[in-house]
Design a protein around this motif. Sequence first.
Motif, PDB file in Angstrom:
ATOM      1  N   HIS A  13       0.853  -1.193   0.000  1.00 33.39           N
ATOM      2  CA  HIS A  13       0.000   0.000   0.000  1.00 33.39           C
ATOM      3  C   HIS A  13       0.880   1.231   0.000  1.00 33.39           C
ATOM      4  O   HIS A  13       1.825   1.291   0.773  1.00 33.39           O
ATOM      5  N   PRO A  14       0.689   2.166  -0.879  1.00 29.87           N
ATOM      6  CA  PRO A  14      -0.488   2.369  -1.709  1.00 29.87           C
ATOM      7  C   PRO A  14      -0.477   1.586  -3.021  1.00 29.87           C
ATOM      8  O   PRO A  14      -1.527   1.411  -3.645  1.00 29.87           O
ATOM      9  N   SER A  15       0.714   1.103  -3.484  1.00 29.25           N
ATOM     10  CA  SER A  15       0.728   0.364  -4.745  1.00 29.25           C
ATOM     11  C   SER A  15       1.968  -0.515  -4.802  1.00 29.25           C
ATOM     12  O   SER A  15       2.919  -0.330  -4.052  1.00 29.25           O
ATOM     13  N   GLY A  16       1.915  -1.469  -5.723  1.00 29.70           N
ATOM     14  CA  GLY A  16       3.053  -2.352  -5.930  1.00 29.70           C
ATOM     15  C   GLY A  16       2.862  -3.689  -5.236  1.00 29.70           C
ATOM     16  O   GLY A  16       1.840  -3.935  -4.583  1.00 29.70           O
ATOM     17  N   ALA A  17       3.851  -4.550  -5.387  1.00 30.99           N
ATOM     18  CA  ALA A  17       3.802  -5.868  -4.768  1.00 30.99           C
ATOM     19  C   ALA A  17       5.215  -6.388  -4.550  1.00 30.99           C
ATOM     20  O   ALA A  17       6.163  -5.972  -5.216  1.00 30.99           O
ATOM     21  N   GLN A  37       9.394  -0.578   1.965  1.00 33.61           N
ATOM     22  CA  GLN A  37      10.404  -1.373   2.663  1.00 33.61           C
ATOM     23  C   GLN A  37       9.930  -1.737   4.072  1.00 33.61           C
ATOM     24  O   GLN A  37      10.112  -2.871   4.522  1.00 33.61           O
ATOM     25  N   ALA A  38       9.313  -0.781   4.760  1.00 34.34           N
ATOM     26  CA  ALA A  38       8.824  -1.026   6.127  1.00 34.34           C
ATOM     27  C   ALA A  38       7.751  -2.113   6.127  1.00 34.34           C
ATOM     28  O   ALA A  38       7.754  -2.990   7.002  1.00 34.34           O
ATOM     29  N   GLN A  39       6.842  -2.076   5.163  1.00 33.75           N
ATOM     30  CA  GLN A  39       5.813  -3.116   5.083  1.00 33.75           C
ATOM     31  C   GLN A  39       6.450  -4.491   4.879  1.00 33.75           C
ATOM     32  O   GLN A  39       6.093  -5.457   5.552  1.00 33.75           O
ATOM     33  N   THR A  78       7.506  -1.749  -9.003  1.00 30.61           N
ATOM     34  CA  THR A  78       7.453  -1.394  -7.585  1.00 30.61           C
ATOM     35  C   THR A  78       8.803  -0.796  -7.206  1.00 30.61           C
ATOM     36  O   THR A  78       9.845  -1.328  -7.583  1.00 30.61           O
ATOM     37  N   ASP A  79       8.798   0.297  -6.456  1.00 28.48           N
ATOM     38  CA  ASP A  79      10.034   0.983  -6.080  1.00 28.48           C
ATOM     39  C   ASP A  79      10.632   0.353  -4.822  1.00 28.48           C
ATOM     40  O   ASP A  79      10.153   0.603  -3.714  1.00 28.48           O
TER      41      ASP A  79
END
Length: 159
Positions: free
Chosen positions: A108-112, A144-146, A136-137
Amino acid sequence: MKLFGARVPEAVRRLRLEERRLAWALSATGVPLVATPTHLYVGQDRLAWTGIERVSWQPPTLSVIEGAEVEGTGRTRSWELDTQSRLAEIVRARVTSSVAWSDRRALHPSGAVRLVGRRTPGQDALDWQTVWEPGTDPADPALQAQAREWVAALRKTIG
């Protein structure tokens, strides 16, 4: 010396390995490839099974994609094999069996990101890898935290 009924070529015997040889082959250019319980040796180079993302075998070509931060962007290495051996089968089996757990997580908000727990021979704990999906960046601190939170939870529950 014979392995699986075939005479082991001098180029393979010259590799000083501390591990047993599971399978071997020579490339069309004479480079020895040897699979051991922990690595694929290519001449003097060695690739850990946990460092290989994908394997493909389209006879006579064996290809591996090395792991990278972003899925599918690792170095591709290919060898045309000039011998009939079980090397491709053993390489695929070793890479596949090194993956103990894999799960894709939406960020969140985007990517995987794909969280991958890999088995390393001789170690009980899994080696956890975060493999970011293209687009995804991986440098985004929030993403990174997620990923770190998920990996920490997985280490507690799976190992």
